[in-house]
Design a protein around this motif. Structure first.
Motif, PDB file in Angstrom:
ATOM      1  N   LEU A  81       5.665  -4.987  -1.521  1.00 21.78           N
ATOM      2  CA  LEU A  81       4.893  -3.746  -1.601  1.00 21.78           C
ATOM      3  C   LEU A  81       3.790  -3.789  -2.669  1.00 21.78           C
ATOM      4  N   ASN A  82       4.143  -4.197  -3.870  1.00 17.91           N
ATOM      5  CA  ASN A  82       3.134  -4.193  -4.939  1.00 17.91           C
ATOM      6  C   ASN A  82       2.007  -5.171  -4.665  1.00 17.91           C
ATOM      7  N   GLY A  85      -0.089  -3.656  -1.789  1.00 16.27           N
ATOM      8  CA  GLY A  85      -0.771  -2.446  -2.253  1.00 16.27           C
ATOM      9  C   GLY A  85      -1.952  -2.784  -3.145  1.00 16.27           C
ATOM     10  N   LEU A 111       3.347   2.287   3.286  1.00 18.03           N
ATOM     11  CA  LEU A 111       2.107   2.123   2.533  1.00 18.03           C
ATOM     12  C   LEU A 111       0.972   2.752   3.345  1.00 18.03           C
TER      13      LEU A 111
END
Lengths: 158, 151
Positions: A81-82, A85, A111
């Motif tokens: 995710l990070n 993102g 997201l």
């Protein structure tokens, strides 16, 4: 910063916009019983502390020709995710990029990003290109274009 | 018909979406950077507001830091009931934007409430009044801030 009663009056007074006159901060002050200097100081402090995110021109993207407004949602594995993102957020055309909760089983996407463009085809082509260039082919995504806009106004504060 | 933006309008829009001088005569300071007079800058801003190319010239608040609640919500509404549900949803003063989108989740709106706790009760009230589930999707993490349109 701790907001006082005067600050709340100031927040309410300028939310619709600054007066277009040569001494706008003095004029606002007159309306709520503050001097120009105090108005300037308090607005500065609210910007500094992030209570005001930005002060300036708020455009109406639709009227400026940005009619293809796409929300692109991705089902990103939590461990990526990070990385994903940050990658998406850094791209020029992407104007917002947030993690939001999945609502399983109905909604698997976690997201969300916004892309504003002038034509649907170009926005879709851009998304295709970025899926390739950023290595996102194995992450399911959906593009939701906006149709009719029923209500647009900022939040109101009293 | 709106007058087209010229190069000076574009320079104003591109330069002053991100921030604006905070001093006694901010329009004069801003105009000087663009290379026009204070009165011309004010005239151009007035015109763009009137033509609705700008929605306002002022602050964008951080709702949570002001103590308020903010969330993105979605609903799945059958086409034949869409208009009616839109009316019901928009009747809530806490609904700040409402967009139709082309997906089974076809109604998307932002809720802004005076306190974070109010989000839940407004959601329940919308569900009760419309008879449809509201999916609450608050922001958990922000990867990018800013909304800037190059014109």
């Amino acid at each position: 910063m701790v907001l006082n009663e005067q600050d709340y009056r100031l927040i309410a007074e300028i939310q619709g916009g600054l007066p277009l006159t040569s001494h706008p901060y003095a004029e606002i002050g007159e309306r709520i019983g503050l001097d120009e200097k105090t108005v300037i100081q308090r607005i500065d402090a609210m910007l500094e502390s992030g209570i005001i995110k930005r002060l300036g021109i708020v455009v109406r993207h639709h009227e400026l020709g940005y009619t293809a407004n796409a929300m692109v949602v991705w089902d990103v594995p939590d461990e990526r995710l990070n990385e994903v993102g940050e990658k998406l957020g850094a791209l020029d055309c992407i104007t917002l990029c947030y993690q939001r909760p999945r609502r399983l089983p109905d909604w698997p996407y976690n997201l969300f990003c916004m892309i504003h463009g002038q034509e649907r085809e170009k926005v879709l082509a851009y998304i295709d290109r970025l899926v390739g260039s950023e290595g996102l082919a194995d992450i399911p995504h959906k593009v939701l274009f906006s149709g009719r806009r029923f209500k647009q106004r900022g939040a109101r504060y009293q | 018909m709106n007058r087209e933006l010229d190069s000076i309008d574009r320079a104003i829009l591109n330069r002053y979406q991100g921030g604006f001088p905070i001093c006694e005569r901010p329009y004069q300071a801003a105009a000087e950077i663009i290379g026009i007079s204070e009165s011309e800058l004010i005239r151009r801003l007035e015109r763009m507001l009137e033509q609705k190319q700008l929605s306002r010239f002022g602050p964008m608040y951080h709702a949570e830091r002001l103590g308020g609640g903010l969330s993105l919500c979605a609903m799945r509404i059958p086409e034949e009931q869409y208009d009616q549900v839109t009316e019901q949803v928009n009747a809530f003063p806490e609904v700040a934007h409402n967009y139709a989108r082309d997906h089974a989740f076809n109604m998307w709106f932002v809720l802004a409430t005076e306190t974070p706790e109010r989000i839940g009760s407004v959601l329940e009230e919308i569900e009760r009044r419309t008879g449809f589930r509201v999916y609450n999707m608050p922001k958990l993490q922000e990867f990018f801030i800013g909304l800037k349109f190059e014109v």
